[in-house]
Design a protein around this motif. Structure first.
Motif, PDB file in Angstrom:
ATOM      1  N   GLN A 211      11.877  -5.569   1.293  1.00  0.00           N
ATOM      2  CA  GLN A 211      11.816  -7.023   1.106  1.00  0.00           C
ATOM      3  C   GLN A 211      12.845  -7.728   1.990  1.00  0.00           C
ATOM      4  O   GLN A 211      12.545  -8.749   2.625  1.00  0.00           O
ATOM      5  CB  GLN A 211      12.082  -7.379  -0.362  1.00  0.00           C
ATOM      6  CG  GLN A 211      10.907  -7.077  -1.279  1.00  0.00           C
ATOM      7  CD  GLN A 211      11.212  -7.468  -2.719  1.00  0.00           C
ATOM      8  OE1 GLN A 211      12.346  -7.357  -3.178  1.00  0.00           O
ATOM      9  NE2 GLN A 211      10.200  -7.903  -3.431  1.00  0.00           N
ATOM     10  N   ILE A 212      14.052  -7.176   2.036  1.00  0.00           N
ATOM     11  CA  ILE A 212      15.121  -7.776   2.848  1.00  0.00           C
ATOM     12  C   ILE A 212      14.727  -7.761   4.321  1.00  0.00           C
ATOM     13  O   ILE A 212      14.922  -8.747   5.049  1.00  0.00           O
ATOM     14  CB  ILE A 212      16.465  -7.042   2.613  1.00  0.00           C
ATOM     15  CG1 ILE A 212      16.958  -7.336   1.188  1.00  0.00           C
ATOM     16  CG2 ILE A 212      17.512  -7.458   3.640  1.00  0.00           C
ATOM     17  CD1 ILE A 212      18.086  -6.438   0.717  1.00  0.00           C
TER      18      ILE A 212
ATOM     19  N   GLY B 181       0.789  -1.229   0.000  1.00  0.00           N
ATOM     20  CA  GLY B 181       0.000   0.000   0.000  1.00  0.00           C
ATOM     21  C   GLY B 181       0.817   1.274   0.000  1.00  0.00           C
ATOM     22  O   GLY B 181       0.271   2.352  -0.233  1.00  0.00           O
ATOM     23  N   ASN B 182       2.146   1.151   0.250  1.00  0.00           N
ATOM     24  CA  ASN B 182       2.965   2.352   0.398  1.00  0.00           C
ATOM     25  C   ASN B 182       4.303   2.329  -0.326  1.00  0.00           C
ATOM     26  O   ASN B 182       4.850   3.391  -0.649  1.00  0.00           O
ATOM     27  CB  ASN B 182       3.253   2.615   1.888  1.00  0.00           C
ATOM     28  CG  ASN B 182       1.993   2.827   2.699  1.00  0.00           C
ATOM     29  OD1 ASN B 182       1.388   1.872   3.171  1.00  0.00           O
ATOM     30  ND2 ASN B 182       1.579   4.071   2.844  1.00  0.00           N
ATOM     31  N   VAL B 183       4.865   1.143  -0.553  1.00  0.00           N
ATOM     32  CA  VAL B 183       6.241   1.051  -1.063  1.00  0.00           C
ATOM     33  C   VAL B 183       6.249   1.059  -2.588  1.00  0.00           C
ATOM     34  O   VAL B 183       5.576   0.251  -3.230  1.00  0.00           O
ATOM     35  CB  VAL B 183       6.929  -0.231  -0.525  1.00  0.00           C
ATOM     36  CG1 VAL B 183       8.326  -0.370  -1.125  1.00  0.00           C
ATOM     37  CG2 VAL B 183       7.004  -0.182   0.994  1.00  0.00           C
ATOM     38  N   LYS B 184       7.044   1.978  -3.153  1.00  0.00           N
ATOM     39  CA  LYS B 184       7.111   2.096  -4.617  1.00  0.00           C
ATOM     40  C   LYS B 184       8.138   1.125  -5.190  1.00  0.00           C
ATOM     41  O   LYS B 184       9.147   0.821  -4.558  1.00  0.00           O
ATOM     42  CB  LYS B 184       7.474   3.539  -5.006  1.00  0.00           C
ATOM     43  CG  LYS B 184       6.370   4.539  -4.712  1.00  0.00           C
ATOM     44  CD  LYS B 184       6.741   5.922  -5.202  1.00  0.00           C
ATOM     45  CE  LYS B 184       5.598   6.913  -4.944  1.00  0.00           C
ATOM     46  NZ  LYS B 184       5.938   8.274  -5.403  1.00  0.00           N
ATOM     47  N   LEU B 185       7.839   0.655  -6.388  1.00  0.00           N
ATOM     48  CA  LEU B 185       8.821  -0.156  -7.114  1.00  0.00           C
ATOM     49  C   LEU B 185      10.080   0.685  -7.300  1.00  0.00           C
ATOM     50  O   LEU B 185      10.017   1.862  -7.672  1.00  0.00           O
ATOM     51  CB  LEU B 185       8.264  -0.564  -8.485  1.00  0.00           C
ATOM     52  CG  LEU B 185       7.386  -1.812  -8.524  1.00  0.00           C
ATOM     53  CD1 LEU B 185       6.725  -1.946  -9.887  1.00  0.00           C
ATOM     54  CD2 LEU B 185       8.189  -3.065  -8.203  1.00  0.00           C
ATOM     55  N   GLY B 186      11.209   0.087  -7.043  1.00  0.00           N
ATOM     56  CA  GLY B 186      12.460   0.847  -7.120  1.00  0.00           C
ATOM     57  C   GLY B 186      13.055   1.064  -5.740  1.00  0.00           C
ATOM     58  O   GLY B 186      14.269   1.060  -5.568  1.00  0.00           O
ATOM     59  N   SER B 187      12.160   1.222  -4.758  1.00  0.00           N
ATOM     60  CA  SER B 187      12.649   1.369  -3.377  1.00  0.00           C
ATOM     61  C   SER B 187      12.181   0.193  -2.522  1.00  0.00           C
ATOM     62  O   SER B 187      12.141   0.277  -1.306  1.00  0.00           O
ATOM     63  CB  SER B 187      12.166   2.692  -2.773  1.00  0.00           C
ATOM     64  OG  SER B 187      10.761   2.720  -2.696  1.00  0.00           O
TER      65      SER B 187
ATOM     66  N   ILE C  55       3.188   2.010  -6.826  1.00  0.00           N
ATOM     67  CA  ILE C  55       3.329   1.148  -5.646  1.00  0.00           C
ATOM     68  C   ILE C  55       3.473  -0.311  -6.083  1.00  0.00           C
ATOM     69  O   ILE C  55       2.858  -0.762  -7.048  1.00  0.00           O
ATOM     70  CB  ILE C  55       2.130   1.344  -4.691  1.00  0.00           C
ATOM     71  CG1 ILE C  55       2.262   2.708  -3.992  1.00  0.00           C
ATOM     72  CG2 ILE C  55       2.048   0.240  -3.650  1.00  0.00           C
ATOM     73  CD1 ILE C  55       1.053   3.159  -3.241  1.00  0.00           C
ATOM     74  N   MET C  56       4.310  -1.022  -5.346  1.00  0.00           N
ATOM     75  CA  MET C  56       4.622  -2.409  -5.677  1.00  0.00           C
ATOM     76  C   MET C  56       3.357  -3.248  -5.813  1.00  0.00           C
ATOM     77  O   MET C  56       2.580  -3.370  -4.871  1.00  0.00           O
ATOM     78  CB  MET C  56       5.513  -2.991  -4.586  1.00  0.00           C
ATOM     79  CG  MET C  56       6.175  -4.293  -4.997  1.00  0.00           C
ATOM     80  SD  MET C  56       7.367  -4.807  -3.773  1.00  0.00           S
ATOM     81  CE  MET C  56       8.120  -6.180  -4.628  1.00  0.00           C
ATOM     82  N   PRO C  57       3.121  -3.836  -6.995  1.00  0.00           N
ATOM     83  CA  PRO C  57       1.881  -4.605  -7.205  1.00  0.00           C
ATOM     84  C   PRO C  57       1.954  -5.985  -6.557  1.00  0.00           C
ATOM     85  O   PRO C  57       3.032  -6.527  -6.285  1.00  0.00           O
ATOM     86  CB  PRO C  57       1.796  -4.720  -8.726  1.00  0.00           C
ATOM     87  CG  PRO C  57       3.199  -4.602  -9.209  1.00  0.00           C
ATOM     88  CD  PRO C  57       3.920  -3.729  -8.225  1.00  0.00           C
TER      89      PRO C  57
END
Length: 457
Positions: free
Chosen positions: A285-286, A274-280, A324-326
Motif C-alpha cells: 500500500q505504501i 490477486g496476490n497480496v495477503k492481508l497482513g503483508s 488475499i486482500m479483499p
C-alpha cells in the motif's frame, strides 16, 4: 533533429524485450532504410523486421519521417495491423521511457495511422488516452492531453467513419478530465486544453448524441460534475428533460473504466487484489501511495480507481475464499486517504455506490455492489462510524440523487440489498437491520426502503 536513442537509458533496469527487438531490427536493417529501396517483396518474417526497424527509425529521426513513412506504405500488406500493434506496445510498455522528441514522433505517427485507417487504430488511440495522467499538470501531460483532444477534433470525420466507438472513449476521458481541470487555475496551457475539451465534448453531444449515449449510466455521473460550465448547462437540461431513466438502465461497459487508469496502475491494482495477503499488505500500500497518489491533486484518481475495482476487478471464488486482500479493504483504505478532501470523498462514495442506484439483477453483476456492502458489514465491529457514514450516504442518495427517478432508485437499491442476501454475500440483512451499533434512524430508513420495495413487487 539528430538521430539518437528514442528511449531514456536506464542503468538498473533489464532492457524491455520490445525495445530490444526494435533496436536490433534497426541496427540490422539500417542500410535498407535509405532510398533507393529494394523492389523485392519481403517474405513475412522480413516484413515484420522491416516494420520494427521503420518504427525505431521514425522515433529516432523526424528529419527523415516522410522517407520512412513512404517506405512503410510501399511494403505494408496487412492494413498496418502489425505496425499499429508495435505502436500500441510502445505506448503501453515504453511510453514513460520515451524522450520528448520521440513522443512528438509517436503522436505524428498516430495521425498517419488515422489517415491510413489502420487495423487496430482504436486500440492505439485508447492506449494513448490512458496515458493522460489524472491530477498531473506538468508540461508533458498537458501537452499530451492537448495533442489528443486536437487529434480527435481534427480527424473527426475520419474517425466517425472508421472507428466511431473510439469517439465515445474520448468523450468519457475528456468529460472526466474536464471535471479535474476546471478545479485548477493559473496554468495558461491548461486553459487552452479546457477550451478544446469543452469544444470536443459539446460537439459529441450536439452532433452524435446517439453515439454519446452508448457510454451508458456513467455518462450522467460524469456530466453532473460539469453543470456549472455554461456550455454544459443546456446539454444537462436536455438530458434530464428526456427519459433519463433509459440511460440509467444501460450499464456502462467495463472498457470505459480502464480509460482513466494507467497500465502501470492497473498492473499494481490487479497484483494487490490477486496476490497480496492481508497482513503483508502494508508495504504494498505504501509503495502504491508513493508511486501513484502523492501530490495535492492526485487523489482525484481515487474516483476512477474505485469505479475500476468495483466494475472491472472481479476476483474468482478461490481468491474470495483465500487470505488475499479483499476489494472492500482496499476501497476502505482509499476512502481513508481522501477523508480530508470532502469533494473527492463524496465522488469516491458515489463511484462506490453508483450501480446500486439502478441495480437490476437481470443485467447488473452482484460483484459491482459486493465491495460496498462488505465494507459496511466488516467495519461494524471496530469502525462503526464507517458503516454509519456509508449507509447514511447511500440512503441520502436514494432521497436526493434524482428526485424524478426516485422510485426507480429505491427499487434499484432495495434490489441490490435483496440480491446480496439471496446470493449469500451476507447471511441476512438482519446484520444491518438488527445491529445495535447502527443508528436507529438509519435502520428505520433501511427497513422502510426494503418493505416499500416488497410492496412494489
Amino acid at each position: 533533429m539528430e538521430k539518437g536513442n528514442p528511449f531514456v537509458a536506464s542503468l538498473h533496469e533489464v532492457e524491455n524485450q520490445l525495445e530490444l527487438s526494435l533496436r536490433q531490427a534497426f541496427e540490422s536493417l539500417e542500410p535498407k532504410l535509405q532510398p533507393p529501396f529494394s523492389l523485392d517483396i519481403p517474405d513475412p518474417q522480413e516484413s515484420l523486421e522491416l516494420s520494427r526497424a521503420i518504427v525505431y527509425a521514425l522515433l529516432c529521426d523526424s528529419g527523415s519521417s516522410k522517407t520512412h513513412i513512404k517506405h512503410l506504405h510501399a511494403v505494408v500488406t496487412d492494413g498496418y495491423a502489425f505496425f499499429t500493434s508495435l505502436l500500441v506496445g510502445i505506448v503501453v510498455e515504453l511510453y514513460g521511457k520515451l524522450v520528448d522528441s520521440a513522443k512528438v514522433q509517436l503522436l505524428w505517427l498516430t495521425k498517419e495511422m488515422v489517415d491510413a485507417s489502420s487495423v487496430g487504430l482504436e486500440d492505439l488511440l485508447v492506449s494513448l488516452l490512458r496515458r493522460i495522467g489524472s491530477g498531473d499538470y506538468g508540461e508533458q501531460n498537458v501537452w499530451l492531453c492537448s495533442e489528443l483532444v486536437s487529434l480527435f477534433l481534427d480527424k473527426w470525420d475520419c474517425l466517425l467513419e472508421d472507428a466511431p466507438l473510439v469517439l465515445t472513449s474520448a468523450l468519457y476521458s475528456f468529460l472526466r478530465l474536464l471535471a479535474d481541470h476546471c478545479r485548477v487555475t493559473g496554468i495558461p496551457k491548461l486553459e487552452n486544453v479546457k477550451r478544446l475539451e469543452i469544444k470536443f465534448c459539446v460537439k459529441m453531444f450536439r452532433e452524435q448524441l446517439h453515439l454519446s449515449l452508448k457510454i451508458g449510466r456513467d455518462l450522467v455521473r460524469l456530466l453532473q460534475d460539469l453543470v456549472h460550465i455554461s456550455e454544459f448547462k443546456e446539454i444537462w437540461n436536455d438530458l434530464v428533460c428526456s427519459d433519463v431513466s433509459k440511460i440509467y438502465q444501460l450499464k456502462t461497459s467495463s472498457r470505459y473504466f480502464l480509460l482513466r487508469i494507467t497500465p502501470e496502475m492497473e498492473t499494481q491494482l490487479r497484483f494487490l487484489l490477486g496476490n497480496v495477503k492481508l497482513g503483508s499488505h502494508k508495504r504494498h500500500q505504501i509503495w502504491f501511495l508513493k508511486k501513484f497518489l502523492l501530490g495535492p491533486e492526485k487523489e482525484t484518481v481515487l474516483i476512477d480507481i474505485v469505479r475500476f475495482i468495483c466494475c472491472v476487478v472481479h476476483p474468482t471464488n478461490e481468491i474470495i475464499r483465500s487470505e488475499i486482500m479483499p476489494r472492500w479493504a482496499v476501497i476502505g483504505w482509499f476512502l481513508d486517504l481522501c477523508k480530508q478532501n470532502h469533494h473527492v470523498e463524496g465522488r469516491v462514495k458515489l463511484a462506490l455506490f453508483y450501480d446500486w442506484l439502478f441495480f437490476d439483477e437481470r443485467i447488473d453483476s452482484i460483484m459491482n455492489v459486493e465491495p460496498a456492502v462488505l465494507l459496511m458489514l466488516w467495519s461494524i465491529p471496530q469502525y462503526p462510524h464507517i458503516t454509519h457514514s456509508l449507509l447514511e450516504f447511500l440512503l441520502h442518495l436514494v432521497d436526493t440523487y434524482d428526485i424524478a427517478c426516485r422510485d426507480m432508485i429505491m427499487r434499484g437499491v432495495a434490489s441490490a440489498f435483496r440480491e446480496i442476501e439471496r446470493k449469500g454475500v451476507v447471511q441476512s440483512l438482519d446484520m444491518f437491520l438488527s445491529n445495535p451499533e447502527i443508528a436507529t434512524d438509519l435502520k428505520k430508513k433501511l427497513a422502510n426502503l426494503l418493505s416499500c420495495h416488497q410492496d412494489i413487487n
